[in-house]
Structure formats: structure tokens, C-alpha cells
Design a protein around this motif. Sequence first.
Motif, PDB file in Angstrom:
ATOM      1  N   ILE A  20       1.167  -1.195  -0.060  1.00  0.00           N
ATOM      2  CA  ILE A  20       0.277   0.403   0.096  1.00  0.00           C
ATOM      3  C   ILE A  20       0.888   1.400  -0.183  1.00  0.00           C
ATOM      4  CG2 ILE A  20      -1.499   1.490   1.552  1.00  0.00           C
ATOM      5  CD1 ILE A  20      -2.885  -0.994   1.824  1.00  0.00           C
ATOM      6  N   ASN A  21       1.889   1.083   0.948  1.00  0.00           N
ATOM      7  CA  ASN A  21       2.731   2.730   0.312  1.00  0.00           C
ATOM      8  C   ASN A  21       3.325   2.564  -0.722  1.00  0.00           C
ATOM      9  OD1 ASN A  21       2.355   3.200   3.382  1.00  0.00           O
ATOM     10  ND2 ASN A  21       3.640   1.439   4.285  1.00  0.00           N
ATOM     11  N   TRP A  23       2.374   1.123  -3.470  1.00  0.00           N
ATOM     12  CA  TRP A  23       1.601   1.929  -4.499  1.00  0.00           C
ATOM     13  C   TRP A  23       1.341   3.088  -4.896  1.00  0.00           C
ATOM     14  CZ3 TRP A  23      -3.982  -0.506  -4.964  1.00  0.00           C
ATOM     15  CH2 TRP A  23      -4.957  -0.015  -6.746  1.00  0.00           C
ATOM     16  N   THR A  24       0.716   4.268  -3.142  1.00  0.00           N
ATOM     17  CA  THR A  24       0.581   4.742  -2.617  1.00  0.00           C
ATOM     18  C   THR A  24       1.019   6.170  -3.198  1.00  0.00           C
ATOM     19  OG1 THR A  24      -1.193   4.535  -0.941  1.00  0.00           O
ATOM     20  CG2 THR A  24      -0.419   6.729  -1.082  1.00  0.00           C
ATOM     21  N   ASP A  25       2.562   6.270  -2.672  1.00  0.00           N
ATOM     22  CA  ASP A  25       3.644   6.766  -3.538  1.00  0.00           C
ATOM     23  C   ASP A  25       3.611   6.807  -5.164  1.00  0.00           C
ATOM     24  OD1 ASP A  25       3.998   7.443  -0.567  1.00  0.00           O
ATOM     25  OD2 ASP A  25       6.096   5.995  -0.964  1.00  0.00           O
ATOM     26  N   LYS A  28       0.358   9.227  -6.285  1.00  0.00           N
ATOM     27  CA  LYS A  28       0.607  10.302  -6.094  1.00  0.00           C
ATOM     28  C   LYS A  28       1.507  10.988  -7.574  1.00  0.00           C
ATOM     29  CE  LYS A  28       1.196  11.141  -1.719  1.00  0.00           C
ATOM     30  NZ  LYS A  28       2.596  11.766  -0.391  1.00  0.00           N
ATOM     31  N   ASP A  41      -2.993  12.425   1.514  1.00  0.00           N
ATOM     32  CA  ASP A  41      -2.116  11.413   1.791  1.00  0.00           C
ATOM     33  C   ASP A  41      -2.964   9.852   1.962  1.00  0.00           C
ATOM     34  OD1 ASP A  41      -0.142  12.339   0.852  1.00  0.00           O
ATOM     35  OD2 ASP A  41       1.294  12.819   2.910  1.00  0.00           O
ATOM     36  N   TYR A  44      -5.766   8.824  -0.305  1.00  0.00           N
ATOM     37  CA  TYR A  44      -4.403   8.284  -1.612  1.00  0.00           C
ATOM     38  C   TYR A  44      -5.212   6.565  -1.052  1.00  0.00           C
ATOM     39  CZ  TYR A  44      -3.286  11.139  -4.279  1.00  0.00           C
ATOM     40  OH  TYR A  44      -3.378  11.965  -6.095  1.00  0.00           O
ATOM     41  N   THR A  45      -4.772   6.196   0.563  1.00  0.00           N
ATOM     42  CA  THR A  45      -4.309   4.570   0.948  1.00  0.00           C
ATOM     43  C   THR A  45      -5.274   3.937   1.615  1.00  0.00           C
ATOM     44  OG1 THR A  45      -2.373   6.168   2.433  1.00  0.00           O
ATOM     45  CG2 THR A  45      -3.423   4.346   3.309  1.00  0.00           C
ATOM     46  N   CYS A  48      -6.591   3.029  -2.415  1.00  0.00           N
ATOM     47  CA  CYS A  48      -5.110   1.576  -2.781  1.00  0.00           C
ATOM     48  C   CYS A  48      -6.113   0.153  -1.620  1.00  0.00           C
ATOM     49  CB  CYS A  48      -3.943   1.775  -2.282  1.00  0.00           C
ATOM     50  SG  CYS A  48      -3.346   3.340  -3.162  1.00  0.00           S
ATOM     51  N   ASN A  49      -6.533   0.586  -0.050  1.00  0.00           N
ATOM     52  CA  ASN A  49      -6.647  -0.600   1.056  1.00  0.00           C
ATOM     53  C   ASN A  49      -7.751  -1.045   1.017  1.00  0.00           C
ATOM     54  OD1 ASN A  49      -5.966  -1.883   3.104  1.00  0.00           O
ATOM     55  ND2 ASN A  49      -7.179  -0.485   4.856  1.00  0.00           N
TER      56      ASN A  49
END
Length: 276
Positions: A20-21, A23-25, A28, A41, A44-45, A48-49
Motif C-alpha cells: 500500500i505504501n 502503491w500510494t507513492d 501520487k 495522503d 490515497y491510502t 489503495c486499501n
Amino acid sequence: MNKASNPFFEFIQVNREELINKWTDRMKDLDDQKNLTVISDKLYTNICNEYFNIVLTNVNSLGEEVTSKIEYFSQKIVQLGWSLKYISTGLSELNKILFEMMTVNNTEEEKMNLVWAFDKWIAPINSEVLHQYASSWERTVSLQKIALQELSAPLIPVFDNITVMPLVGTIDTERAKRIMENILQGVVKHRAEVVLIDITGVPVVDTMVAHHIIQASEAVRLVGAKCLLVGIRPEIAQTIVNLGIDLSQVITKNSLQKGIESALEMTNRQIVSMEE
């Protein structure tokens, strides 16, 4: 494919936070600056979650529960204003992250087996996400179009027997048809004796627009009311003269205020000042 034979299921569960971290990056990085300023942020998380919740729910096939979750998920990303290209690219980036993390020490044969397993499990989910996104977007656009059409030519009663239709933006054939329908229905509904068509917000008056206005004025006359064309700015007046458009059969005023004053006179009323 069940959980025991699925190479992705346990890996995603164990490495979910790292996935998740990363993919979030990536999401963004792909997004433009406009969205970055309004989307946190955490959002976005959360998106993805939520996607991983769908993936881990889908064990054997796209059942009713998974499809329902995908539909809700797709509606949410449509509401965020994310484009189909952005979503499609974002899902592709997740695929790369997943394979990069899972195949660090794998042989080519093991990598091919993962590709096959991916096509069986996650690819159908991504395909359904894009399908539901497109459907949700079409519904949203359709509803917006209906709402804009309803607002594009409103007939507003301002005094007894006097109504105003403020027009804003360009006028095409489809909108002209709606203007005509709204005027005729409004004249009957509000028992209007005078209708003011305000073109202050119409940027261009060409021969086609003038033709539609003349038609609307004639239609109003045929149902027993009078029509005034108001909001004729100097540049519009010059255009009308240069094009040789004949508006001699239509009463015109340069402002809505002047038009309302004339409409009151036509209905045997006038504005008077009250002295203290």
C-alpha cells in the motif's frame, strides 16, 4: 483457485502495508498537481486499501459480493474525478510493484507461473473495475447533462403575469428546442402575459441564434402573450446590424431593468417611488 493454491493471497496479506505504501507513492507520482492539492495522503491510502479488500475477497470468481464492492469502489473514484487513464495506469503500476516484490529471487519458469496465476485471479478484477468505472462515469455524465438541460433555459416568474428567461452561454439547435418548449409550457403554467428573454449572458448572437429568438417570440405571440428581448449589448447590436438580421417584429430593450419596466406598463402597472 482457492486460497491455499493462490501464490498472491498470502503474499498480499503478509506484505499488505508495504504494498500500500509503495502503491500510494506511485499513485501520487502519477497524479497531477491539481489533485495533489486537494487529495490527502490518507485518501490515497484508503483507496489503495479498499482495492486490496476487494482482491482478498475474490478467491474463486467474481461473485455478487465482489462485483458489488467493485461497483462501489468505482463510483468513489469517479467522484474523485480521476480519469480512466489514471486508474488504468495506476492498476498497471500495482502489477509491477507486486511482481517486483514477489519475483526477486524467482526463476523464469516461476515468473511465468505467477503470470498465469495473475491472469486467473487479479486481471478479471482489474477488468471489472475499469468496466464499472466506465459505466459509473456514463451515468454521472448523463445525470449532469439532464440537470444542465433543465437549468439551461429556466422560465422564472418575477411579477404576476410577467416571466423572465435568462440565457447564458451558446445556443445550439438542441438548446433552442428546449428554450421553445420551456417558454410555451411556462406561459401556460404561469399565465404569463409578457415574457422577457434576457440574452445578457449570450456571448454571440449570429443568424442562427437570432432565428431561434424570432421563432420563440412568434410562438409566444401565438399562445396569447408578448415577448421582449432584453440585454442587447452594444457589440451584439452592432453584430445584428452588420449581419442584416431583422428584429423589427421583436420588442427589444438594452437591459433587464428596462424590460421589466416595459412589461409592467404592458400589464397596466408601473414602478413608483414611496416618499417617506
